[in-house]
Design a protein around this motif. Structure first.
Motif, mmCIF file in Angstrom:
data_model
loop_
_atom_site.group_PDB
_atom_site.id
_atom_site.type_symbol
_atom_site.label_atom_id
_atom_site.label_comp_id
_atom_site.label_asym_id
_atom_site.label_seq_id
_atom_site.Cartn_x
_atom_site.Cartn_y
_atom_site.Cartn_z
ATOM 1 N N LEU A 60 0.807 -1.220 0.000
ATOM 2 C CA LEU A 60 0.000 0.000 0.000
ATOM 3 C C LEU A 60 0.841 1.271 0.000
ATOM 4 C CD1 LEU A 60 -2.875 -0.969 2.450
ATOM 5 C CD2 LEU A 60 -2.948 -0.847 -0.047
ATOM 6 N N LEU A 61 2.068 1.190 0.479
ATOM 7 C CA LEU A 61 2.961 2.351 0.485
ATOM 8 C C LEU A 61 3.194 2.887 -0.923
ATOM 9 C CD1 LEU A 61 4.726 4.227 2.203
ATOM 10 C CD2 LEU A 61 6.565 2.557 1.963
ATOM 11 N N ALA A 62 3.022 2.036 -1.916
ATOM 12 C CA ALA A 62 3.213 2.460 -3.301
ATOM 13 C C ALA A 62 2.215 3.534 -3.721
ATOM 14 C CB ALA A 62 3.107 1.259 -4.240
ATOM 15 N N VAL A 63 1.017 3.501 -3.168
ATOM 16 C CA VAL A 63 -0.020 4.461 -3.570
ATOM 17 C C VAL A 63 0.385 5.905 -3.234
ATOM 18 C CG1 VAL A 63 -2.423 5.135 -3.289
ATOM 19 C CG2 VAL A 63 -1.827 2.713 -3.453
ATOM 20 N N PRO A 64 0.735 6.209 -1.987
ATOM 21 C CA PRO A 64 1.149 7.591 -1.718
ATOM 22 C C PRO A 64 2.479 7.958 -2.366
ATOM 23 C CG PRO A 64 1.341 6.276 0.288
ATOM 24 C CD PRO A 64 0.646 5.430 -0.740
ATOM 25 N N ILE A 65 3.359 6.992 -2.546
ATOM 26 C CA ILE A 65 4.636 7.292 -3.199
ATOM 27 C C ILE A 65 4.378 7.767 -4.630
ATOM 28 C CG2 ILE A 65 6.739 6.259 -4.161
ATOM 29 C CD1 ILE A 65 6.928 4.578 -1.618
ATOM 30 N N VAL A 66 3.563 7.038 -5.376
ATOM 31 C CA VAL A 66 3.259 7.433 -6.758
ATOM 32 C C VAL A 66 2.501 8.769 -6.751
ATOM 33 C CG1 VAL A 66 1.962 6.814 -8.833
ATOM 34 C CG2 VAL A 66 3.374 5.116 -7.685
ATOM 35 N N GLY A 67 1.596 8.937 -5.794
ATOM 36 C CA GLY A 67 0.870 10.208 -5.711
ATOM 37 C C GLY A 67 1.780 11.385 -5.469
ATOM 38 N N ILE A 68 2.744 11.220 -4.583
ATOM 39 C CA ILE A 68 3.715 12.291 -4.315
ATOM 40 C C ILE A 68 4.532 12.584 -5.568
ATOM 41 C CG2 ILE A 68 5.842 12.829 -3.061
ATOM 42 C CD1 ILE A 68 4.548 11.336 -0.644
ATOM 43 N N GLU A 69 4.990 11.534 -6.231
ATOM 44 C CA GLU A 69 5.787 11.728 -7.445
ATOM 45 C C GLU A 69 4.974 12.395 -8.543
ATOM 46 O OE1 GLU A 69 8.986 11.216 -7.886
ATOM 47 O OE2 GLU A 69 9.274 10.382 -5.898
ATOM 48 N N LEU A 70 3.754 11.966 -8.719
ATOM 49 C CA LEU A 70 2.924 12.526 -9.778
ATOM 50 C C LEU A 70 2.547 13.972 -9.474
ATOM 51 C CD1 LEU A 70 1.679 11.706 -12.447
ATOM 52 C CD2 LEU A 70 -0.357 10.990 -11.209
ATOM 53 N N GLY A 71 2.344 14.266 -8.195
ATOM 54 C CA GLY A 71 1.987 15.634 -7.805
ATOM 55 C C GLY A 71 3.127 16.579 -8.039
#
Length: 81
Positions: A70-81
């Motif tokens: 699940l840690l992948a979800v916020p990591i990708v969100g941070i990167e995409l943001g």
């Protein structure tokens, strides 16, 4: 070791900000993240030399919980943001 950990964290944070701002504005964001994560995967593979597994690979995988995924979800969100 405490000072080395802090130095690694600070240097990585500065490099992250610098490199992120240097990404070409017309680059596809998904492709840019993919490129970064493939490179990260290779670097983490090298880290297995420094931090070898204490158990077999399958036993080590079983010791993980859902939050490692699940840690992948916020990591990708941070990167995409």
């Amino acid at each position: 070791m405490y000072i080395a950990s802090i130095a690694l964290l600070v240097c990585s944070g500065v490099a992250y900000q610098f490199f992120q701002k240097s990404i070409a504005p017309n680059a596809n964001p998904a492709l840019s993240i993919l490129c970064s994560y493939i490179t990260s995967l290779c670097l983490v593979g090298i880290l297995f030399i420094v931090f070898p597994l204490k158990n077999t690979f399958s036993e080590s995988i079983k010791s993980l919980n859902i939050y490692s995924v699940l840690l992948a979800v916020p990591i990708v969100g941070i990167e995409l943001g």
